[in-house]
Scaffold this active site. Sequence first.
Site, mmCIF file in Angstrom:
data_model
loop_
_atom_site.group_PDB
_atom_site.id
_atom_site.type_symbol
_atom_site.label_atom_id
_atom_site.label_comp_id
_atom_site.label_asym_id
_atom_site.label_seq_id
_atom_site.Cartn_x
_atom_site.Cartn_y
_atom_site.Cartn_z
ATOM 1 N N SER A 93 71.078 6.731 -18.569
ATOM 2 C CA SER A 93 72.354 7.407 -19.356
ATOM 3 C C SER A 93 72.422 6.893 -21.322
ATOM 4 C CB SER A 93 73.143 5.814 -18.632
ATOM 5 O OG SER A 93 74.701 6.262 -19.343
ATOM 6 N N ASP A 194 78.212 13.040 -10.529
ATOM 7 C CA ASP A 194 78.566 11.781 -11.522
ATOM 8 C C ASP A 194 79.953 12.038 -12.238
ATOM 9 O OD1 ASP A 194 77.343 10.351 -13.823
ATOM 10 O OD2 ASP A 194 75.692 10.528 -13.995
ATOM 11 N N HIS A 224 76.537 8.391 -10.563
ATOM 12 C CA HIS A 224 75.555 7.795 -12.407
ATOM 13 C C HIS A 224 74.259 7.441 -12.230
ATOM 14 C CE1 HIS A 224 75.323 7.818 -16.968
ATOM 15 N NE2 HIS A 224 75.074 6.183 -16.413
#
Length: 259
Positions: A93, A194, A224
Site C-alpha cells: 500500500s 481491494d 487489500h
Amino acid sequence: MPVLAGAEPFRHEGGETGVLLCHGFTGSPQSLRPWAEYLAERGLTVSLPLLPGHGTRWEDMALTGWQDWYAEVDRELRALRERCAQVFVAGLSMGGALALRLAAKHGDEVRAVVVVNPANRMHGLAPYALPVVRHLLRTTPGIADDIAKEGAHELGYTRVPLHSAHSLRQFFRLVDGELPQVTQPLLVLRSAEDHVVPAADSARVLSRVSSTDVSEIVLEQSYHVATLDHDAERIFEESFAFIGRLATGIGKEGTAARG
C-alpha cells in the site's frame, strides 16, 4: 507511548542480499511480519522498520507526516547498503509508494522493487477538502483489516488522523511525479478485489515507471492486506523467486537456509 504488542520492528542478519520491507499507512510491521520471516528463513538479511507515529496510537501519528515516514525507510536502506552487496525494496500500500520513491532517489543502490497493492493517489472528491477539513475534524474511520481470510487481523489504527492523510496525499503526488525515475526491475502483485486501493493505482504505477523488466500478478483470493490473506504464501514465493532471479548467490543462501 509503548509499541503495541505485535507491531514491533523486525530485523534479521542473513547473507549478502538485503530486503527492506515497508508497511502501510496507519498499519504496522505486523502486516508484513510473515513475509519478513519467510525471507529471513531463506538466508536473506531483512529489515522491517516501524514507521514514526505508527504502532502506538493515532494521536501519535497525527504529529507526523510523509517526511518522517520516508526518512525512516531511507535510513534503513542506507544501513542495509553498508551491510549487504545488493538490496531490494518492497512494500504494501503506502509502503509500496515508499519503496518506489527509494528506487527513484537511490538508483543503482536499489536492485529491484516489489510492491503489493501499491497506493498512488486518493480517489474521489473528499481528498480535495483535506486542506480545510483537517483543521475542523481530527479523524475519520480507519482503513485497516480489509482481509478476505476469516480470522485474519491487521494491527492498525481504528481512526485516520486527517493531518496525516493530508500529508499522505501530498506524498502520493510527489511520488507520482518521480515514477519515471524508477528504472529497476519491478514486480507488482495486485488483488482482484481491494476495498482500499483500486486497481487503477497499480495501472498508474505500471504506466509511469521506466522499468523494462516488469511483471504483474493478480491475486484472486485476497483483499487489500494480501500479505495476511489467502494469497500470502504466493506473495512470499513469487517475491523470493523474483529476488533469486536477479540477485547473485541467492540460490546458495536459500538452499543453505532451508537445509
